[in-house]
Write a protein that holds these residues in place. Sequence first.
Motif, mmCIF file in Angstrom:
data_model
loop_
_atom_site.group_PDB
_atom_site.id
_atom_site.type_symbol
_atom_site.label_atom_id
_atom_site.label_comp_id
_atom_site.label_asym_id
_atom_site.label_seq_id
_atom_site.Cartn_x
_atom_site.Cartn_y
_atom_site.Cartn_z
ATOM 1 N N GLU A 228 0.834 -1.212 0.000
ATOM 2 C CA GLU A 228 0.000 0.000 0.000
ATOM 3 C C GLU A 228 0.865 1.257 0.000
ATOM 4 O O GLU A 228 0.601 2.216 -0.727
ATOM 5 C CB GLU A 228 -0.915 -0.012 1.234
ATOM 6 C CG GLU A 228 -1.853 1.184 1.298
ATOM 7 C CD GLU A 228 -2.682 1.218 2.581
ATOM 8 O OE1 GLU A 228 -3.369 2.224 2.795
ATOM 9 O OE2 GLU A 228 -2.625 0.246 3.366
ATOM 10 N N MET A 229 1.925 1.233 0.821
ATOM 11 C CA MET A 229 2.805 2.396 0.924
ATOM 12 C C MET A 229 3.514 2.665 -0.403
ATOM 13 O O MET A 229 3.732 3.825 -0.771
ATOM 14 C CB MET A 229 3.835 2.151 2.048
ATOM 15 C CG MET A 229 4.653 3.378 2.420
ATOM 16 S SD MET A 229 3.679 4.671 3.209
ATOM 17 C CE MET A 229 4.523 6.135 2.624
ATOM 18 N N LYS A 230 3.848 1.617 -1.119
ATOM 19 C CA LYS A 230 4.556 1.778 -2.402
ATOM 20 C C LYS A 230 3.735 2.578 -3.404
ATOM 21 O O LYS A 230 4.289 3.166 -4.334
ATOM 22 C CB LYS A 230 4.889 0.402 -2.992
ATOM 23 C CG LYS A 230 6.030 -0.312 -2.293
ATOM 24 C CD LYS A 230 6.238 -1.695 -2.895
ATOM 25 C CE LYS A 230 7.295 -2.477 -2.122
ATOM 26 N NZ LYS A 230 7.433 -3.856 -2.638
ATOM 27 N N GLN A 231 2.418 2.610 -3.211
ATOM 28 C CA GLN A 231 1.531 3.320 -4.152
ATOM 29 C C GLN A 231 1.366 4.796 -3.790
ATOM 30 O O GLN A 231 0.788 5.559 -4.558
ATOM 31 C CB GLN A 231 0.146 2.643 -4.173
ATOM 32 C CG GLN A 231 0.158 1.159 -4.477
ATOM 33 C CD GLN A 231 0.933 0.824 -5.741
ATOM 34 O OE1 GLN A 231 0.742 1.463 -6.776
ATOM 35 N NE2 GLN A 231 1.808 -0.168 -5.652
ATOM 36 N N ASP A 232 1.867 5.199 -2.621
ATOM 37 C CA ASP A 232 1.662 6.579 -2.177
ATOM 38 C C ASP A 232 2.433 7.546 -3.081
ATOM 39 O O ASP A 232 3.641 7.381 -3.300
ATOM 40 C CB ASP A 232 2.142 6.741 -0.721
ATOM 41 C CG ASP A 232 1.629 8.018 -0.082
ATOM 42 O OD1 ASP A 232 1.918 9.111 -0.623
ATOM 43 O OD2 ASP A 232 0.927 7.929 0.945
ATOM 44 N N PRO A 233 1.771 8.574 -3.623
ATOM 45 C CA PRO A 233 2.429 9.509 -4.543
ATOM 46 C C PRO A 233 3.597 10.290 -3.934
ATOM 47 O O PRO A 233 4.440 10.800 -4.674
ATOM 48 C CB PRO A 233 1.295 10.461 -4.962
ATOM 49 C CG PRO A 233 0.198 10.259 -3.981
ATOM 50 C CD PRO A 233 0.326 8.853 -3.480
ATOM 51 N N ILE A 234 3.669 10.372 -2.594
ATOM 52 C CA ILE A 234 4.797 11.089 -1.983
ATOM 53 C C ILE A 234 6.124 10.414 -2.334
ATOM 54 O O ILE A 234 7.173 11.049 -2.404
ATOM 55 C CB ILE A 234 4.623 11.196 -0.441
ATOM 56 C CG1 ILE A 234 5.545 12.291 0.127
ATOM 57 C CG2 ILE A 234 4.885 9.858 0.258
ATOM 58 C CD1 ILE A 234 5.301 12.625 1.575
ATOM 59 N N LEU A 235 6.062 9.096 -2.598
ATOM 60 C CA LEU A 235 7.282 8.355 -2.920
ATOM 61 C C LEU A 235 7.753 8.569 -4.354
ATOM 62 O O LEU A 235 8.825 8.122 -4.742
ATOM 63 C CB LEU A 235 7.083 6.861 -2.654
ATOM 64 C CG LEU A 235 6.803 6.478 -1.199
ATOM 65 C CD1 LEU A 235 6.661 4.968 -1.057
ATOM 66 C CD2 LEU A 235 7.903 6.980 -0.271
ATOM 67 N N ASP A 236 6.945 9.292 -5.159
ATOM 68 C CA ASP A 236 7.366 9.644 -6.520
ATOM 69 C C ASP A 236 8.393 10.778 -6.482
ATOM 70 O O ASP A 236 9.082 11.035 -7.472
ATOM 71 C CB ASP A 236 6.165 10.109 -7.361
ATOM 72 C CG ASP A 236 5.173 8.990 -7.620
ATOM 73 O OD1 ASP A 236 5.590 7.819 -7.638
ATOM 74 O OD2 ASP A 236 3.966 9.290 -7.794
ATOM 75 N N LYS A 237 8.478 11.448 -5.342
ATOM 76 C CA LYS A 237 9.370 12.603 -5.219
ATOM 77 C C LYS A 237 10.763 12.182 -4.774
ATOM 78 O O LYS A 237 10.976 11.075 -4.280
ATOM 79 C CB LYS A 237 8.786 13.608 -4.220
ATOM 80 C CG LYS A 237 7.460 14.197 -4.678
ATOM 81 C CD LYS A 237 6.979 15.268 -3.717
ATOM 82 C CE LYS A 237 5.703 15.915 -4.237
ATOM 83 N NZ LYS A 237 5.238 17.014 -3.362
ATOM 84 N N ARG A 238 11.715 13.099 -4.944
ATOM 85 C CA ARG A 238 13.057 12.904 -4.405
ATOM 86 C C ARG A 238 13.134 13.610 -3.050
ATOM 87 O O ARG A 238 12.362 14.548 -2.788
ATOM 88 C CB ARG A 238 14.133 13.451 -5.351
ATOM 89 C CG ARG A 238 14.178 12.749 -6.694
ATOM 90 C CD ARG A 238 15.390 13.206 -7.520
ATOM 91 N NE ARG A 238 15.436 14.652 -7.672
ATOM 92 C CZ ARG A 238 14.757 15.340 -8.564
ATOM 93 N NH1 ARG A 238 13.939 14.717 -9.403
ATOM 94 N NH2 ARG A 238 14.876 16.661 -8.625
ATOM 95 N N ALA A 239 14.077 13.215 -2.223
ATOM 96 C CA ALA A 239 14.183 13.759 -0.863
ATOM 97 C C ALA A 239 14.280 15.285 -0.857
ATOM 98 O O ALA A 239 13.678 15.945 -0.002
ATOM 99 C CB ALA A 239 15.393 13.148 -0.156
ATOM 100 N N GLU A 240 15.002 15.852 -1.798
ATOM 101 C CA GLU A 240 15.216 17.301 -1.792
ATOM 102 C C GLU A 240 13.930 18.092 -2.060
ATOM 103 O O GLU A 240 13.873 19.298 -1.841
ATOM 104 C CB GLU A 240 16.280 17.695 -2.813
ATOM 105 C CG GLU A 240 15.879 17.473 -4.244
ATOM 106 C CD GLU A 240 17.062 17.639 -5.198
ATOM 107 O OE1 GLU A 240 16.862 18.305 -6.225
ATOM 108 O OE2 GLU A 240 18.146 17.105 -4.929
#
Length: 260
Positions: A228-240
């Motif tokens: 489920e977490m893998k689908q979260d759009p926040i993970l499409d971003k880079r840390a910066e």
Amino acid sequence: MERVRAKKHLGQHFLTDLGIAEKIAKSVTGHQEVRQVLEIGPGMGVLTDFLLEENWDLFLVDIDKESIAYLHKKYPQLGDHIIDADFLQFDFSKVIEGEYIIAGNFPYNISSQIFFKVLAERNKVIEVVCMLQKEVAKRIASPHGNKDYGILSVLLQAYYDIEYLFTVPPTVFDPPPKVDSGVIRLKRNDVKVLDCNEKLFFRVVKQGFSTRRKTLRNALKSMGLSDEMKQDPILDKRAEQLSVSSFISLTNKLEASWKK
């Protein structure tokens, strides 16, 4: 008194411009009830003189035995406020009660380590005014979305309001460093505890920047992301690209996903 010899292995570059030293000292604002200032690496006391003029309750710490001997001769009135120790290893609660301010011309080679200790002591260190390598100073003060933004930017900005004050050229040091320096001021904000698991927050930030060109989905892979977490759009971003509040949100989402 004889001059103290700058030692390369200690990263010493002694400031010689009195105008800049005075400007740094006057950048220390503090709080009316907090008068204790700890100066790191005072060398021959160029900044120290101006801090004393501002009537702070001053403590000096230096790892250089030659500097310590010089400082005792120059400032006999400071007595045991002159501390012969490694800032990174010393427990300052033994000599300074309550909250205090840190000031100084930080050695380039340990400036990041100094800030990690500041983070560990964040509930006592209410302000930091320091000079360090311009590149590091800019990074610490950088907003999210900037290529300079990194681990220290996020961790320090979570607990401090940070200003980049001014740039200092190499020519005002003996010996001159090969790069410009920058002066920054950190003032403790009102955040006592982050709205998340702080230990996990630190871990997520460090892991997120470990491969900063990759998305967070890849960077955080080793932390055991749920389907489920893998689908979260926040993970499409880079840390910066994440602000402090976004990192807090990410930390909470991760912890919640593991509990399901």
